[in-house]
Write a protein that holds these residues in place. Structure first.
Motif, PDB file in Angstrom:
ATOM      1  N   UNK A 120       0.823  -1.198   0.000  1.00  0.00           N
ATOM      2  CA  UNK A 120       0.000   0.000   0.000  1.00  0.00           C
ATOM      3  C   UNK A 120       0.863   1.255   0.000  1.00  0.00           C
ATOM      4  N   UNK A 121       1.935   1.252   0.782  1.00  0.00           N
ATOM      5  CA  UNK A 121       2.846   2.396   0.807  1.00  0.00           C
ATOM      6  C   UNK A 121       3.497   2.608  -0.558  1.00  0.00           C
ATOM      7  N   UNK A 122       3.924   1.525  -1.187  1.00  0.00           N
ATOM      8  CA  UNK A 122       4.533   1.638  -2.516  1.00  0.00           C
ATOM      9  C   UNK A 122       3.547   2.226  -3.519  1.00  0.00           C
ATOM     10  N   UNK A 123       2.305   1.768  -3.471  1.00  0.00           N
ATOM     11  CA  UNK A 123       1.284   2.286  -4.378  1.00  0.00           C
ATOM     12  C   UNK A 123       1.006   3.758  -4.108  1.00  0.00           C
ATOM     13  N   UNK A 124       0.908   4.132  -2.847  1.00  0.00           N
ATOM     14  CA  UNK A 124       0.674   5.537  -2.498  1.00  0.00           C
ATOM     15  C   UNK A 124       1.830   6.428  -2.933  1.00  0.00           C
ATOM     16  N   UNK A 125       3.055   5.962  -2.783  1.00  0.00           N
ATOM     17  CA  UNK A 125       4.210   6.747  -3.225  1.00  0.00           C
ATOM     18  C   UNK A 125       4.200   6.924  -4.739  1.00  0.00           C
ATOM     19  N   UNK A 126       3.842   5.881  -5.451  1.00  0.00           N
ATOM     20  CA  UNK A 126       3.759   5.960  -6.908  1.00  0.00           C
ATOM     21  C   UNK A 126       2.671   6.949  -7.326  1.00  0.00           C
ATOM     22  N   UNK A 127       1.522   6.899  -6.668  1.00  0.00           N
ATOM     23  CA  UNK A 127       0.446   7.829  -6.978  1.00  0.00           C
ATOM     24  C   UNK A 127       0.844   9.263  -6.630  1.00  0.00           C
ATOM     25  N   UNK A 128       1.547   9.436  -5.518  1.00  0.00           N
ATOM     26  CA  UNK A 128       1.995  10.767  -5.122  1.00  0.00           C
ATOM     27  C   UNK A 128       2.966  11.337  -6.152  1.00  0.00           C
TER      28      UNK A 128
END
Length: 67
Positions: free
Chosen positions: A32-40
């Protein structure tokens, strides 16, 4: 003595199950953190591109013709 050994084996089994559950939880949170960083990052790049385009086409930043 045998009863204490059985109790320890039971505790060990519960601890192993708990560790596995916690490991899966941490792995899911990392995804989830990896996905959020990518979206950010995508949002940040989109904002920067949008701001650059808006600054170039904004008539407030242009010099008036009488100057």
């Amino acid at each position: 003595m045998e009863s204490r050994l059985i109790d320890l084996e039971i505790k060990l089994a519960f601890q192993e199950d708990l560790i596995e559950t916690l490991n899966l939880t941490v792995a899911r949170q990392q995804q989830q953190l990896d996905l959020l960083q990518e979206q950010f990052r995508a949002l940040y790049h989109q904002m920067r591109a949008s701001a650059a385009t808006a600054a170039e086409s904004n008539p407030q930043h242009e010099i008036p013709p009488h100057y």
